[in-house]
Scaffold this active site. Structure first.
Site, PDB file in Angstrom:
ATOM      1  N   SER A 141       0.891  -1.130  -0.140  1.00 13.35           N
ATOM      2  CA  SER A 141       0.213   0.009   0.000  1.00 13.35           C
ATOM      3  C   SER A 141       0.846   1.246   0.001  1.00 13.35           C
ATOM      4  O   SER A 141       1.690   1.307  -0.990  1.00 13.35           O
ATOM      5  CB  SER A 141      -0.970   0.038   1.163  1.00 13.35           C
ATOM      6  OG  SER A 141      -2.074   0.882   1.126  1.00 13.35           O
ATOM      7  N   GLU A 199      -8.918  -6.033  -4.120  1.00 10.05           N
ATOM      8  CA  GLU A 199      -8.370  -4.915  -3.338  1.00 10.05           C
ATOM      9  C   GLU A 199      -9.657  -3.954  -2.934  1.00 10.05           C
ATOM     10  O   GLU A 199      -9.591  -3.654  -1.549  1.00 10.05           O
ATOM     11  CB  GLU A 199      -7.272  -4.076  -4.156  1.00 10.05           C
ATOM     12  CG  GLU A 199      -6.006  -4.830  -4.655  1.00 10.05           C
ATOM     13  CD  GLU A 199      -4.924  -4.649  -3.863  1.00 10.05           C
ATOM     14  OE1 GLU A 199      -5.160  -4.323  -2.641  1.00 10.05           O
ATOM     15  OE2 GLU A 199      -4.059  -5.156  -4.185  1.00 10.05           O
ATOM     16  N   HIS A 226      -7.511  -5.931   0.109  1.00 12.47           N
ATOM     17  CA  HIS A 226      -6.257  -5.100   0.042  1.00 12.47           C
ATOM     18  C   HIS A 226      -5.608  -5.575   1.597  1.00 12.47           C
ATOM     19  O   HIS A 226      -6.349  -5.459   2.695  1.00 12.47           O
ATOM     20  CB  HIS A 226      -6.779  -3.466   0.396  1.00 12.47           C
ATOM     21  CG  HIS A 226      -5.547  -2.537   0.435  1.00 12.47           C
ATOM     22  ND1 HIS A 226      -4.758  -2.628  -0.836  1.00 12.47           N
ATOM     23  CD2 HIS A 226      -5.234  -1.710   1.299  1.00 12.47           C
ATOM     24  CE1 HIS A 226      -3.583  -1.705  -0.243  1.00 12.47           C
ATOM     25  NE2 HIS A 226      -3.801  -1.115   0.808  1.00 12.47           N
TER      26      HIS A 226
END
Length: 531
Positions: free
Chosen positions: A216, A337, A442
Site C-alpha cells: 500500500s 483490493e 487489500h
C-alpha cells in the site's frame, strides 16, 4: 495437590526453560551496543536510526541519532509514530479517530537467524509498512519467521505520518533552502536505509544484498525510492505490493501541495509562514485538523510530492522515460483490493445505495468520467452497488495502474508481475453486509508473505492446510527474489507488455496467466487514462 518443594522445583524449571528460550545477544552499531534477544530467531527492537524529530526538528530532515555509552536494551519496540486511528484497522480497545503514538518514533527492528555473524553476508529485506501515509507501524510485522526459516535478515521501520511526515509549505521550503518541503517521511525511510548500509553487517546482513519491500503506502514508497535520485545505491531490488504507484490523483506536485496546505495551517490557528506557531501546535491538533469544503481525497496532501528536490519527476514520467534507479522489481496486487474500502464508502455500515455508488465513483474517477465508468460497471450486473464499487475501485486504483507500471519498468529492468487471489483469505476485518465476502482484499496477502500474525489484519494460525500451502508458495517467491533477484519459478517469466503475463497465486496452485488485463478491464482504463 503439589507439595511446596515440588512447586519450587517446577518454578525453577520454568525459569531455566525461559532463560534458555530467551538469551541476550549483543551487537555493536555505529551509535553503540544493542542487546537483543535470541529465541527462535534473534530480535533487536526499538533501535533509533535518527534523532527524535521533535521541537525544532519537527518538519526537518532526519538528523543522526545520538550515541550511547552503555549497552542499549533492544528487547522492546520503540514508540510508534503519532497517528489517527483508522476505523478499518482499529485494534481492540482503540477508538477510530483517536490519536495515538508519539513524535519520538524513528526506530527500526532487526530480525536475524540464530547463527548469523558479521561474516554471514546474508540477504536483507527492509519492510516499509502501509497505512495511507497516515497510519501503521513497523511493530505490527513480525519478521522472525522469515528470518529464521529462510536464513535472511528482516528490517522493519517507522517513518513520520500524516501532517508530521508530509506537510508542504513555502515557509518550510524557504527554511530548508532549495525550495524543498514535505516528503519528510520519505527522508526518514532513506535515513533508515542508510543506517542499514552502515550497520547491517554487524547483525549478519550484506549491505549489497538489500531488497526494499512494502505494501500500500509502503509499496508506493518503494516506487518513490525507485524514482528518487537520493535513494540510488541503497537497495538492489524492490517488491511492490498493492502500491497505487500511478493511480488516479497520486501525482501531486510540490506547488499544488503547498497551495492546498495553506488552508490546513490557517485551520490550526497559525499563519502559513509562522513556523514557530506550527511547531508549537499540539500533536493531537495537528492530526485531527480538517479543511472544510474539500472532498476527502483532496482534503490534505499527506503523501509524497513531486516536481520537488527529492522527487524531480512524477512516477509515471520517471518510469516511462527510464529515469529511475534500475533494479529488478516484483510488482503485484490482490484480486479484490477494493472490497476493503467498501466499509469506508458505506454510510454507518449500511448497504451502499445506488446514489452512494454514483458519488463514490465520481470521487474516484472524477465527475467528467463518472457516466462512462458507471456504464462499464452497472451495479445490476454485480448484484449490489457495493460489489460494483469494489470491483471498479480494484480495477481503476490497483490492478490496471500496476499493469501500467509493469509495462513502463519492463523496458529497462526485469519485472515479475503477480496477483494474490485467495477467494477466502483469512482476515479479522468484518465483511460489509452487501458483499458476498472480502475475498483477496487489500492487505490480505501480508500474513501469507510473513507467515505470521499481522496485527489488525490476520493470524497465520488460522490458515487451513490449503492456505498454508499457498502461503509457502507466496512467501517462497518473495524470499527467492530477495536472495537472487528472481522468483525462482521455471514458469514465471519476466513481464512482457505484449502478453500482460501475471503469475497468479491461489489455494489451488500457482500458474501464469494472460487473462489479468481482461479480468480487470484494463483496456477500458487504458483508454480512459486517468491521472
Amino acid at each position: 495437590m503439589l507439595c511446596p518443594s515440588r512447586l519450587l522445583a517446577l518454578s525453577a524449571l520454568a525459569f531455566l526453560s525461559l532463560a534458555h528460550a530467551q538469551q541476550p545477544v549483543t551487537v555493536q552499531t555505529d551509535q553503540g551496543a544493542v542487546v537483543g534477544q535470541q529465541a527462535a530467531a534473534r530480535t533487536f527492537l526499538g533501535i533509533p536510526y535518527a534523532a527524535p524529530p521533535v521541537g525544532e526538528l519537527r518538519w526537518k530532515p532526519p538528523q543522526p541519532a545520538a550515541a550511547w555509552n552503555t549497552p542499549r536494551d533492544a528487547s522492546k519496540f520503540g514508540g510508534e509514530c503519532a497517528q489517527t486511528v483508522l476505523a478499518l484497522f482499529a485494534l481492540p480497545g482503540e477508538t477510530p479517530g483517536a490519536v495515538k503514538g508519539q513524535e519520538d518514533c524513528l526506530y527500526l527492528n532487526v530480525y536475524a537467524p540464530k547463527g548469523a555473524t558479521p561474516a554471514s553476508n546474508l540477504p536483507v529485506m527492509v519492510w516499509i509498512h502501509g497505512g495511507a501515509y497516515t497510519a501503521g507501524s513497523a511493530n505490527a510485522y513480525d519478521g522472525s519467521v522469515l528470518a529464521e526459516k529462510n536464513n535472511m535478515l528482516v528490517v522493519t521501520l517507522n517513518y513520520r505520518l500524516g501532517a508530521l511526515g508530509w506537510l508542504s509549505l513555502p515557509a518550510l521550503g524557504g527554511e530548508a533552502g532549495g525550495g524543498q518541503s514535505g516528503n519528510y517521511g520519505l527522508m526518514d525511510q532513506q535515513a533508515a536505509l542508510k543506517w542499514v548500509q552502515s550497520n547491517i553487517t554487524a547483525f549478519g546482513g550484506d549491505p549489497a544484498k538489500v531488497t526494499i519491500a512494502g505494501e500500500s503506502a509502503g509499496g508506493m514508497s518503494n516506487c518513490a525510492h525507485l524514482a528518487s535520485p537520493a535513494s540510488a545505491g541503497l537497495f538492489r531490488g524492490a517488491i511492490i505490493q498493492s502500491g497505487l504507484c500511478t493511480s488516479p490523483g497520486n501525482s501531486v506536485t510540490l506547488a499544488d501541495a503547498q497551495n492546498r496546505n495553506q488552508k490546513y495551517a490557517s485551520n490550526l490557528g497559525c499563519k502559513a509562514d509562522d513556523l514557530a506557531c506550527l511547531r508549537a501546535a499540539p500533536v493531537d491538533k495537528l492530526l485531527s485538523t480538517k479543511v472544510p469544503g474539500l472532498r476527502p481525497a483532496a482534503n490534505l496532501v499527506w503523501s509524497p510530492v513531486y516536481a520537488s528536490k527529492l522527487l524531480p519527476l512524477t512516477l509515471r514520467d520517471a518510469f516511462t522515460t527510464g529515469q529511475f534507479n534500475r533494479v529488478p522489481v516484483m510488482n503485484g496486487t490482490n484480486h479484490d483490493e477494493g472490497r476493503l474500502f467498501v466499509s469506508v464508502a458505506s454510510p454507518n455500515g449500511k448497504p451502499i445505495s445506488p446514489v452512494v455508488y454514483w458519488g463514490g465513483t465520481g470521487l474516484t474517477v472524477g465527475a467528467a468520467n463518472t457516466t462512462k465508468v458507471l456504464r462499464q460497471y452497472p451495479y445490476r450486473n454485480f448484484g449490489t452497488p457495493a460489489l460494483a464499487f469494489a470491483t471498479m475501485f480494484t480495477d481503476a486504483v490497483f490492478s490496471c495502474p500496476a499493469l501500467r507500471v509493469n509495462a513502463a519498468l519492463s523496458k529497462y529492468v526485469p519485472v515479475y508481475a503477480f496477483e494474490f487471489n485467495d477467494p477466502n483469505a483469512v482476515t479479522i476485518v468484518k465483511t460489509p453486509v452487501d458483499l458476498p465476502s472480502l475475498g483477496a482484499h487489500h492487505s490480505s496477502g501480508l500474513a501469507y508473505a510473513f507467515q505470521s500474525k499481522v496485527d489488525g489484519l490476520a493470524d497465520f494460525a488460522d490458515f487451513t492446510p490449503a492456505q498454508r500451502q499457498l502461503s509457502d508458495a507466496f512467501s517462497a517467491a518473495w524470499v527467492a527474489f530477495i536472495k537472487t533477484g528472481k522468483p525462482a519459478s521455471a514458469d514465471w517469466k519476466t513481464f512482457d507488455p505484449a502478453q500482460n503475463n501475471v503469475q497468479v497465486f491461489t489455494p489451488d496452485g500457482v500458474r501464469p496467466s494472460i487473462l489479468f488485463s481482461n479480468d480487470h478491464r484494463c483496456n477500458f482504463w487504458q483508454e480512459l487514462d486517468l491521472k
